[in-house]
Scaffold this active site. Sequence first.
Site, mmCIF file in Angstrom:
data_model
loop_
_atom_site.group_PDB
_atom_site.id
_atom_site.type_symbol
_atom_site.label_atom_id
_atom_site.label_comp_id
_atom_site.label_asym_id
_atom_site.label_seq_id
_atom_site.Cartn_x
_atom_site.Cartn_y
_atom_site.Cartn_z
ATOM 1 N N TYR A 1 -2.583 10.795 0.485
ATOM 2 C CA TYR A 1 -3.409 10.755 -0.719
ATOM 3 C C TYR A 1 -3.493 12.138 -1.363
ATOM 4 O O TYR A 1 -3.348 12.287 -2.584
ATOM 5 C CB TYR A 1 -4.818 10.257 -0.371
ATOM 6 C CG TYR A 1 -4.861 8.815 0.053
ATOM 7 C CD1 TYR A 1 -5.125 7.810 -0.867
ATOM 8 C CD2 TYR A 1 -4.634 8.440 1.374
ATOM 9 C CE1 TYR A 1 -5.170 6.477 -0.494
ATOM 10 C CE2 TYR A 1 -4.666 7.110 1.768
ATOM 11 C CZ TYR A 1 -4.935 6.141 0.832
ATOM 12 O OH TYR A 1 -4.962 4.823 1.198
ATOM 13 N N ASP B 1 0.843 -1.188 0.000
ATOM 14 C CA ASP B 1 0.000 0.000 0.000
ATOM 15 C C ASP B 1 0.891 1.255 0.000
ATOM 16 O O ASP B 1 1.820 1.338 -0.793
ATOM 17 C CB ASP B 1 -0.941 -0.047 1.214
ATOM 18 C CG ASP B 1 -2.083 0.948 1.145
ATOM 19 O OD1 ASP B 1 -3.047 0.684 0.419
ATOM 20 O OD2 ASP B 1 -1.997 1.989 1.815
ATOM 21 N N HIS C 1 -4.901 -7.868 1.068
ATOM 22 C CA HIS C 1 -4.192 -6.599 1.189
ATOM 23 C C HIS C 1 -3.448 -6.455 2.510
ATOM 24 O O HIS C 1 -2.602 -5.579 2.649
ATOM 25 C CB HIS C 1 -5.214 -5.461 1.047
ATOM 26 C CG HIS C 1 -4.612 -4.105 0.904
ATOM 27 N ND1 HIS C 1 -3.817 -3.745 -0.157
ATOM 28 C CD2 HIS C 1 -4.701 -2.995 1.692
ATOM 29 C CE1 HIS C 1 -3.450 -2.482 -0.028
ATOM 30 N NE2 HIS C 1 -3.958 -2.009 1.088
#
Length: 375
Positions: free
Chosen positions: A301, A175, A353
């Site tokens: 982000y 990630d 994940h």
Amino acid sequence: MGEPLISVPDAELDDLRRRLRSTRWLTPWPLDGWQAGTDTDELRRLVTYWATDYDWRKHEAAINALPSHVAEIDGTPVQYLRFDGEHPDALPIVLTHGWPSSILELTDLAQRLATPSQYGGSPADAFTVIVPSLPGYGFSPQRPSFPPALQYHEIWHALMHDELGFTRYAAHGGDLGAGVSSRLGEAYPDAVIGIHLLAVAPPTSYDEQTLTAEERTYLDQVAAWTADEGGYQHEQSTRPLTLAHALSDSPAGLLAWILEKYRAWSDSGGDLSTRFPDDFLLTQASLYWFTGSISTSFRPYYEYARGLTRRVERVEVPTAVAVFPADLTQPPRAWAERTYNVTRYTRMPRGGHFPAHEEPALLADDLVDFFRTLR
């Protein structure tokens, strides 16, 4: 060892329980389960448990028993865990978490890497494991400047190389942590002996005519996933504080936001309990809640979307890519090779994940096998 990682006053714990008991529930739709987002019945069950029987103090004590340290890097206090390897020549490695995760998700993996003999391995394969908390994620406060003077990978190198004195070290991440590890390998090839990734950065440019059939299929899958699952990323990249106001005020809303990701992104078959005990999920949510860090966890982000974070161009250090079948995407080796010097590529039989929690043995074995050739 210094101050405890976290110490929540009784008043804040009481306030959390009060807010949970006072949750204002949404008006339901004529849909069942998880069709349009977090299942209301499952959320109600967890909220009730969180407000009544969940024992935060037990988990707080376990967190504070971890081998924690702090270093100030460029004005940012960085909390990190250190697990010393059982072998005197243990290879240093930095493990980096992502979102909506925390360093707590990596402790089982860290222990396996530091003391392999306790898990049927050889002491010669031991690592000295450093697990830093990303700034703005629970244990480390957010960086004071915007845009920051140092980026995440620069902070990590300052920690590993300058603060801890590791002249050679390895890196692993998935990630957001895959991006940090990638930039470490790109920026510091003299110090970083290799990187192990669960996700890869796309090439900065490529000729579509050179794409293999497998790559074309992969890009179609990425587009389909983005259309169906990428709403969270778009919101966190464009208007993160609008969302953060709601999640910082409602613990039920915060839990709903991250709970759906643990279900959708894991190899759970739609049943969270097969991968994540209730206490694990609520401890992660409690950490975000008590530290007020859901808003600051969105910063990577926003920064990436605005070009404030450097893009990865080409990584020449040896790179391993581990692809788990229930992860967000499954990049083929040819796609990874456009950006990385891929010397190991593994398709895992199971896991999603969050493999450090879901499949720590599989992940540890792959790390050991890869870095054994680079020690």
